[in-house]
Design an enzyme around this catalytic site. Sequence first.
Site, PDB file in Angstrom:
ATOM      1  N   CYS A 121       0.221  -1.360   0.311  1.00  0.00           N
ATOM      2  CA  CYS A 121       0.026  -0.128  -0.464  1.00  0.00           C
ATOM      3  C   CYS A 121       1.170   1.017   0.226  1.00  0.00           C
ATOM      4  O   CYS A 121       0.208   2.603   0.355  1.00  0.00           O
ATOM      5  CB  CYS A 121      -1.151   0.246   0.877  1.00  0.00           C
ATOM      6  SG  CYS A 121      -1.612  -1.003   1.122  1.00  0.00           S
ATOM      7  N   GLY A 122       1.966   1.160  -0.394  1.00  0.00           N
ATOM      8  CA  GLY A 122       2.494   2.982  -0.765  1.00  0.00           C
ATOM      9  C   GLY A 122       3.591   2.938   0.621  1.00  0.00           C
ATOM     10  O   GLY A 122       4.339   2.603   1.563  1.00  0.00           O
TER      11      GLY A 122
END
Length: 276
Positions: A121-122
Amino acid sequence: MSHRTADPLAESATAQMPDGYAYVELDEAASVGHALLAEECALAIAYNGISHAVMMVSPSALEDFIVGFSLTSAVVGAAKDIYDIQVRRAGEAFSAEVQIASRAFWTLKQQRRSLAGTSGCGLCGVEALEQALPQLDTLSVNPLPPAAHLADLRTRIGEMQKLARQSGALHAALFVDELGEIVLCREDIGRHNALDKLIGALSRESRDARSGFAVVTSRCSLELIHKAVRAGFASLVSLSAPTDLCVRWARRHRLNLIHLPHHSVPRIYSPAPARG
């Protein structure tokens, strides 16, 4: 289990005006409108005083999120192992101090060695707010892309997404040059991965990121703003609406930010429209 929110603002972190964010339509009329944008904030989670993760989340039902995250991440085996949650707000970020059972904390410490590099998710999984909300250089002022370069862009992007046409479920990041031509397209299941690939391709081909603009097909969240600013793009175009935090950071760092809606003319969120 007791839950306490130390800052009453933690339940509603909205920083935008009641009528939303102003934008100007990129056409001859240059009409100004307003739109409500999804909220985004950084939430730092610590267990028994040990920093564990920073997640980019919507600032509602934070305690529900913390409990669910703790369970699905196997930090605890049951909700009863969570003794206390305290949520505090500091500017654009929140922090949560979570007290868990000793046996769960021991297991967590054993698991921590394997957490690095597993996030999809970054920003999820970084361990400090400084990483989620970093200090970035401010870009020089750059002109907006010509409106003609955005014409039929959605159609042209679809033609460039070769992998997505085969399998679907892939984000794309593309580079449009100074002539308005799509010269690079990189695809990945992670939106941040696709942009990283594009930035790497630009570097390997010795292309100047300021000579054109980047396009992302995914939701425009804060980590994409970070990457675009660090790469030196003058403009970032997103096919999905940005979050409120994205607009604030784009304006703060002079990144031109444009949303390309499905059935409307492009909307310029950064720079901010001049007040009439």
